[in-house]
Design a protein around this motif. Sequence first.
Motif, PDB file in Angstrom:
ATOM      1  N   ALA A  37       0.755  -1.307   0.005  1.00 54.12           N
ATOM      2  CA  ALA A  37      -0.159  -0.102   0.012  1.00 54.12           C
ATOM      3  C   ALA A  37       0.799   1.208  -0.037  1.00 54.12           C
ATOM      4  CB  ALA A  37      -1.220   0.064   1.333  1.00 54.12           C
ATOM      5  N   PHE A  38       2.046   1.278   0.677  1.00 55.02           N
ATOM      6  CA  PHE A  38       3.021   2.359   0.591  1.00 55.02           C
ATOM      7  C   PHE A  38       4.308   2.108   0.204  1.00 55.02           C
ATOM      8  CE2 PHE A  38      -0.248   2.566   4.071  1.00 55.02           C
ATOM      9  CZ  PHE A  38      -0.644   4.003   4.268  1.00 55.02           C
ATOM     10  N   PRO A  39       4.369   1.880  -1.019  1.00 55.32           N
ATOM     11  CA  PRO A  39       5.699   1.543  -1.861  1.00 55.32           C
ATOM     12  C   PRO A  39       6.733   2.562  -1.759  1.00 55.32           C
ATOM     13  CG  PRO A  39       4.064   1.788  -3.491  1.00 55.32           C
ATOM     14  CD  PRO A  39       3.352   1.898  -2.196  1.00 55.32           C
ATOM     15  N   GLU A  40       6.170   3.771  -1.615  1.00 52.41           N
ATOM     16  CA  GLU A  40       7.171   5.137  -1.776  1.00 52.41           C
ATOM     17  C   GLU A  40       7.068   5.645  -0.110  1.00 52.41           C
ATOM     18  OE1 GLU A  40       6.174   7.666  -4.840  1.00 52.41           O
ATOM     19  OE2 GLU A  40       6.956   6.058  -6.342  1.00 52.41           O
ATOM     20  N   GLY A  41       6.196   5.308   0.636  1.00 55.43           N
ATOM     21  CA  GLY A  41       5.875   5.949   1.952  1.00 55.43           C
ATOM     22  C   GLY A  41       6.518   5.101   3.173  1.00 55.43           C
ATOM     23  N   ARG A  42       6.148   5.553   4.298  1.00 56.89           N
ATOM     24  CA  ARG A  42       6.789   4.972   5.498  1.00 56.89           C
ATOM     25  C   ARG A  42       5.507   4.298   6.324  1.00 56.89           C
ATOM     26  NH1 ARG A  42       4.779   7.936   9.311  1.00 56.89           N
ATOM     27  NH2 ARG A  42       4.701  10.362   9.219  1.00 56.89           N
ATOM     28  N   PRO A  43       5.327   2.917   6.556  1.00 61.29           N
ATOM     29  CA  PRO A  43       4.497   2.267   7.120  1.00 61.29           C
ATOM     30  C   PRO A  43       4.589   2.432   8.634  1.00 61.29           C
ATOM     31  CG  PRO A  43       5.909   0.798   6.135  1.00 61.29           C
ATOM     32  CD  PRO A  43       6.336   1.896   5.730  1.00 61.29           C
ATOM     33  N   PHE A  44       3.666   2.296   9.284  1.00 60.32           N
ATOM     34  CA  PHE A  44       3.516   2.492  10.758  1.00 60.32           C
ATOM     35  C   PHE A  44       4.691   1.718  11.256  1.00 60.32           C
ATOM     36  CE2 PHE A  44       1.952   1.160  14.901  1.00 60.32           C
ATOM     37  CZ  PHE A  44       2.058   2.338  15.752  1.00 60.32           C
ATOM     38  N   SER A  45       5.426   2.282  12.414  1.00 63.67           N
ATOM     39  CA  SER A  45       6.363   1.402  13.064  1.00 63.67           C
ATOM     40  C   SER A  45       6.089   1.493  14.472  1.00 63.67           C
ATOM     41  CB  SER A  45       7.921   2.224  12.824  1.00 63.67           C
ATOM     42  OG  SER A  45       8.613   1.754  13.740  1.00 63.67           O
ATOM     43  N   GLN A  46       6.123   0.300  15.203  1.00 65.39           N
ATOM     44  CA  GLN A  46       5.861   0.134  16.722  1.00 65.39           C
ATOM     45  C   GLN A  46       6.983   1.227  17.408  1.00 65.39           C
ATOM     46  OE1 GLN A  46       5.755  -4.003  17.035  1.00 65.39           O
ATOM     47  NE2 GLN A  46       3.642  -4.039  16.997  1.00 65.39           N
ATOM     48  N   ASP A  47       7.886   1.222  16.717  1.00 71.85           N
ATOM     49  CA  ASP A  47       9.017   2.214  17.447  1.00 71.85           C
ATOM     50  C   ASP A  47       8.662   3.513  17.907  1.00 71.85           C
ATOM     51  OD1 ASP A  47      10.600  -0.034  17.583  1.00 71.85           O
ATOM     52  OD2 ASP A  47      11.637   0.836  15.630  1.00 71.85           O
ATOM     53  N   ARG A  48       7.506   3.820  17.220  1.00 69.19           N
ATOM     54  CA  ARG A  48       6.798   5.277  17.566  1.00 69.19           C
ATOM     55  C   ARG A  48       5.996   5.488  18.657  1.00 69.19           C
ATOM     56  NH1 ARG A  48       4.553   5.680  11.852  1.00 69.19           N
ATOM     57  NH2 ARG A  48       3.226   7.547  12.810  1.00 69.19           N
ATOM     58  N   LEU A  49       5.649   4.404  19.338  1.00 71.61           N
ATOM     59  CA  LEU A  49       4.540   4.252  20.489  1.00 71.61           C
ATOM     60  C   LEU A  49       5.436   4.524  21.905  1.00 71.61           C
ATOM     61  CD1 LEU A  49       2.637   1.106  19.646  1.00 71.61           C
ATOM     62  CD2 LEU A  49       1.654   3.228  20.142  1.00 71.61           C
ATOM     63  N   LEU A  50       5.092   5.356  22.528  1.00 72.52           N
ATOM     64  CA  LEU A  50       5.480   5.833  23.885  1.00 72.52           C
ATOM     65  C   LEU A  50       4.643   4.777  24.914  1.00 72.52           C
ATOM     66  CD1 LEU A  50       5.886   9.692  23.767  1.00 72.52           C
ATOM     67  CD2 LEU A  50       7.637   7.839  23.646  1.00 72.52           C
ATOM     68  N   GLY A  51       3.313   4.951  24.631  1.00 73.93           N
ATOM     69  CA  GLY A  51       2.612   4.161  25.539  1.00 73.93           C
ATOM     70  C   GLY A  51       1.943   5.027  26.689  1.00 73.93           C
ATOM     71  N   VAL A  52       0.996   5.997  26.147  1.00 70.48           N
ATOM     72  CA  VAL A  52       0.385   7.051  26.761  1.00 70.48           C
ATOM     73  C   VAL A  52      -1.164   6.432  26.355  1.00 70.48           C
ATOM     74  CG1 VAL A  52      -0.316   9.304  27.226  1.00 70.48           C
ATOM     75  CG2 VAL A  52       2.035   8.809  26.473  1.00 70.48           C
ATOM     76  N   ARG A  53      -1.901   6.540  27.585  1.00 73.99           N
ATOM     77  CA  ARG A  53      -3.233   5.966  27.868  1.00 73.99           C
ATOM     78  C   ARG A  53      -4.239   7.045  27.031  1.00 73.99           C
ATOM     79  NH1 ARG A  53      -4.360   1.289  30.735  1.00 73.99           N
ATOM     80  NH2 ARG A  53      -2.338   0.816  32.093  1.00 73.99           N
ATOM     81  N   ILE A  54      -5.265   6.783  26.429  1.00 72.51           N
ATOM     82  CA  ILE A  54      -6.084   7.648  25.462  1.00 72.51           C
ATOM     83  C   ILE A  54      -6.745   8.791  26.444  1.00 72.51           C
ATOM     84  CG2 ILE A  54      -8.260   7.939  24.066  1.00 72.51           C
ATOM     85  CD1 ILE A  54      -5.622   6.824  22.406  1.00 72.51           C
ATOM     86  N   PRO A  55      -7.057   8.278  27.619  1.00 72.70           N
ATOM     87  CA  PRO A  55      -7.764   9.200  28.599  1.00 72.70           C
ATOM     88  C   PRO A  55      -6.725  10.460  28.948  1.00 72.70           C
ATOM     89  CG  PRO A  55      -8.615   7.198  29.215  1.00 72.70           C
ATOM     90  CD  PRO A  55      -7.490   7.175  28.168  1.00 72.70           C
ATOM     91  N   LYS A  56      -5.579  10.063  29.066  1.00 70.72           N
ATOM     92  CA  LYS A  56      -4.519  11.231  29.533  1.00 70.72           C
ATOM     93  C   LYS A  56      -4.284  12.143  28.284  1.00 70.72           C
ATOM     94  CE  LYS A  56      -2.193   8.392  32.894  1.00 70.72           C
ATOM     95  NZ  LYS A  56      -0.884   7.829  33.258  1.00 70.72           N
ATOM     96  N   LEU A  57      -4.286  11.549  27.114  1.00 73.17           N
ATOM     97  CA  LEU A  57      -3.971  12.552  25.906  1.00 73.17           C
ATOM     98  C   LEU A  57      -5.450  13.226  25.736  1.00 73.17           C
ATOM     99  CD1 LEU A  57      -2.957   9.808  22.931  1.00 73.17           C
ATOM    100  CD2 LEU A  57      -1.503  11.684  24.408  1.00 73.17           C
ATOM    101  N   ARG A  58      -6.524  12.813  25.887  1.00 71.98           N
ATOM    102  CA  ARG A  58      -7.795  13.627  25.840  1.00 71.98           C
ATOM    103  C   ARG A  58      -7.680  14.894  26.878  1.00 71.98           C
ATOM    104  NH1 ARG A  58     -10.962   9.849  24.893  1.00 71.98           N
ATOM    105  NH2 ARG A  58     -11.155   9.912  22.842  1.00 71.98           N
TER     106      ARG A  58
END
Length: 263
Positions: A37-58
């Motif tokens: 789907a992304f031959p020229e792009g950057r697919p999602f990488s798990q290395d970009r996850l910090l681990g912040v819960r959604i309620p805290k982000l909200r």
Amino acid sequence: MNFNRETIYEQLTDMAEPAYRDFSRRLLPRCPDDAAAFPEGRPFSQDRLLGVRIPKLRRLAKQMVKADAGPDYLDAVLADTGAPIFEEQMLAAMLIGQTPWPEAVLLPRVAAFVPHIDNWSLCDGFAGELKAVSENRERFEVPLAVWLASANPWTKRFGIGLLMRYYCTEADLPRWFAAFDAMPQEHYYVRMGIAWALATAYAVFPKRIDHYLTDNRLAADTRLLTYQKLVESRKVSAEDKARFRMLKKAERLALKERQLKNG
């Protein structure tokens, strides 16, 4: 408080939980379909996850909206051509949804963010945040058609998410069916998006969805996922679930026979 990108990143790292990061990585695996789907792009990488819960982000997003810090932060994240962390992207999505933009500003903000979607959580989270779409349905109709027809699978899934949440009336269903029939379904999360939408609509329009499932051009894998979502739904009767289990079994057998025939 100074809500620039650097200070926000410090807050995000302070809120991060290693155990939740590891849990999130299991929920957000790299999708194998993204390679095509992304031959020229950057697919999602798990290395970009910090681990912040959604309620805290909200909660953080609400603070930033109150301080009118959203626009500058959005511009900084969207201008990043590298790899913003997942929580930065999700925070940006929340800011777009929570900020009381003038009507003429909302759609351009949404359109600017859509190409940055590269995983199911951000896709579905962003669609869920955009409650203002329900009050601006007409203004979103043209871009929605473009998103549904996009070659980018995450953009397509985003469009499906908007249909499911804000265009789920009986009058809207013909648009659903035409879009799904015409939509390439090679990407797993596109198939799952369609299945989820159809299972959700079934709770309100069972006869219309039943008829569509017997007269459609969906990929066999998409129908299988739809039957599975219907079986899992709490809003489907036990009798209907038994019927969908049988349909799923028949579809699976037919698919297997076609695969054997085609070698």
